[in-house]
Write an enzyme that holds these catalytic residues in place. Structure first.
Site, PDB file in Angstrom:
ATOM      1  N   ILE A  20       1.025  -0.890  -0.179  1.00  0.00           N
ATOM      2  CA  ILE A  20      -0.152   0.159   0.155  1.00  0.00           C
ATOM      3  C   ILE A  20       0.933   0.969   0.088  1.00  0.00           C
ATOM      4  O   ILE A  20       2.208   1.263   0.423  1.00  0.00           O
ATOM      5  CB  ILE A  20      -0.820   0.065   1.124  1.00  0.00           C
ATOM      6  CG1 ILE A  20      -0.210   0.018   2.440  1.00  0.00           C
ATOM      7  CG2 ILE A  20      -1.994  -1.198   1.285  1.00  0.00           C
ATOM      8  CD1 ILE A  20      -1.113   0.080   3.693  1.00  0.00           C
ATOM      9  N   ALA A  81       6.860   6.908   4.492  1.00  0.00           N
ATOM     10  CA  ALA A  81       6.579   6.006   4.948  1.00  0.00           C
ATOM     11  C   ALA A  81       6.764   4.477   4.001  1.00  0.00           C
ATOM     12  O   ALA A  81       7.401   3.678   4.445  1.00  0.00           O
ATOM     13  CB  ALA A  81       5.201   6.211   5.649  1.00  0.00           C
ATOM     14  N   TYR A  82       6.295   4.793   2.809  1.00  0.00           N
ATOM     15  CA  TYR A  82       6.404   3.860   1.836  1.00  0.00           C
ATOM     16  C   TYR A  82       7.757   3.407   1.717  1.00  0.00           C
ATOM     17  O   TYR A  82       8.298   2.310   1.603  1.00  0.00           O
ATOM     18  CB  TYR A  82       5.890   4.194   0.687  1.00  0.00           C
ATOM     19  CG  TYR A  82       5.612   2.952  -0.351  1.00  0.00           C
ATOM     20  CD1 TYR A  82       4.892   2.006  -0.547  1.00  0.00           C
ATOM     21  CD2 TYR A  82       6.725   3.065  -1.664  1.00  0.00           C
ATOM     22  CE1 TYR A  82       4.724   1.111  -1.428  1.00  0.00           C
ATOM     23  CE2 TYR A  82       6.457   2.057  -2.550  1.00  0.00           C
ATOM     24  CZ  TYR A  82       5.598   1.010  -2.434  1.00  0.00           C
ATOM     25  OH  TYR A  82       5.525   0.035  -3.312  1.00  0.00           O
ATOM     26  N   CYS A  83       8.789   4.430   1.480  1.00  0.00           N
ATOM     27  CA  CYS A  83       9.935   4.099   1.123  1.00  0.00           C
ATOM     28  C   CYS A  83      10.809   3.186   2.240  1.00  0.00           C
ATOM     29  O   CYS A  83      11.503   2.489   2.018  1.00  0.00           O
ATOM     30  CB  CYS A  83      10.879   5.373   0.842  1.00  0.00           C
ATOM     31  SG  CYS A  83      10.343   6.062  -0.565  1.00  0.00           S
ATOM     32  N   LYS A  86       9.451  -0.427   2.621  1.00  0.00           N
ATOM     33  CA  LYS A  86      10.077  -1.253   1.508  1.00  0.00           C
ATOM     34  C   LYS A  86      11.433  -1.218   1.799  1.00  0.00           C
ATOM     35  O   LYS A  86      12.071  -2.515   1.556  1.00  0.00           O
ATOM     36  CB  LYS A  86       9.693  -0.549   0.269  1.00  0.00           C
ATOM     37  CG  LYS A  86       8.110  -0.855  -0.453  1.00  0.00           C
ATOM     38  CD  LYS A  86       7.641  -2.191  -0.300  1.00  0.00           C
ATOM     39  CE  LYS A  86       6.262  -2.213  -0.810  1.00  0.00           C
ATOM     40  NZ  LYS A  86       5.931  -3.683  -1.014  1.00  0.00           N
TER      41      LYS A  86
END
Length: 185
Positions: A20, A81-83, A86
């Site tokens: 997400i 947040a995504y970086c 991941k």
């Protein structure tokens, strides 16, 4: 996982494909959203791999592939947040690879770039507030790719299939970046 193992008469490989996204710097991202990103993008692969381990061991080994992201390797402005989640997943892969290689369980990751024409590309663009910014982002994604195109889902699938296959017995703890060269620029 137990039901899948029973239906398939065992498990020899899994591909953890979860993700997400949400835009924002750390001061724009509320703690709840930060935790949601990590719950799916970092905890998801952990939970899947953990559930698969007994079945892989019973099969005498196998492979785990985690779909991560190119932005787990290179930073992307306004997507903290995504970086970070991941990147955590990529490092989790390395740790699992080190922990389970002696049991003949290979763990690797595939780090896609923006992939289209799929819901992923449209989902990414939907994070932008208006049509003008979505169009600009779509063009930016194409222009920052060394191949000047969006990666096709089949390319991601091919990398994952190779990573779980018997053609890759010595590939352990690696990240296959399939992003059209985006992470090189």
């Amino acid at each position: 996982m137990d039901e899948a193992a029973e239906a398939l008469d065992g498990i020899e490989a899994i591909v953890c494909c979860v993700g997400i996204n949400g835009l924002g710097t750390i001061d724009e991202t509320e703690p709840e959203e930060w935790n949601r990103q990590f719950a799916v993008n970092a905890f998801g692969p952990y939970a899947s791999a953990r559930a698969a381990l007994p079945h892989l061991r019973k099969s005498g080994g196998g492979a785990i592939v985690v779909l991560t992201s190119q932005v787990g390797i290179v930073a992307q402005k306004g997507n903290a947040a995504y970086c970070a989640a991941k990147a955590a997943a990529i490092h989790l892969v390395r740790c699992m690879a080190a922990d389970f290689a002696a049991e003949n369980i290979r763990v690797n990751s595939v780090a896609p770039g923006i992939t289209g024409p799929t819901g992923m590309f449209n989902s990414w663009l939907s994070l932008f507030p208006d049509e003008e910014s979505r169009d600009a982002e779509a063009q930016r994604q194409i222009e920052t790719s060394m191949q000047k195109r969006i990666v096709h889902p089949d390319e991601i699938a091919s990398a994952a299939v190779f990573a779980v296959s018997n053609a890759a017995p010595g590939i352990i703890g690696q990240t296959f970046v399939v992003d059209g060269g985006y992470s090189l620029v």
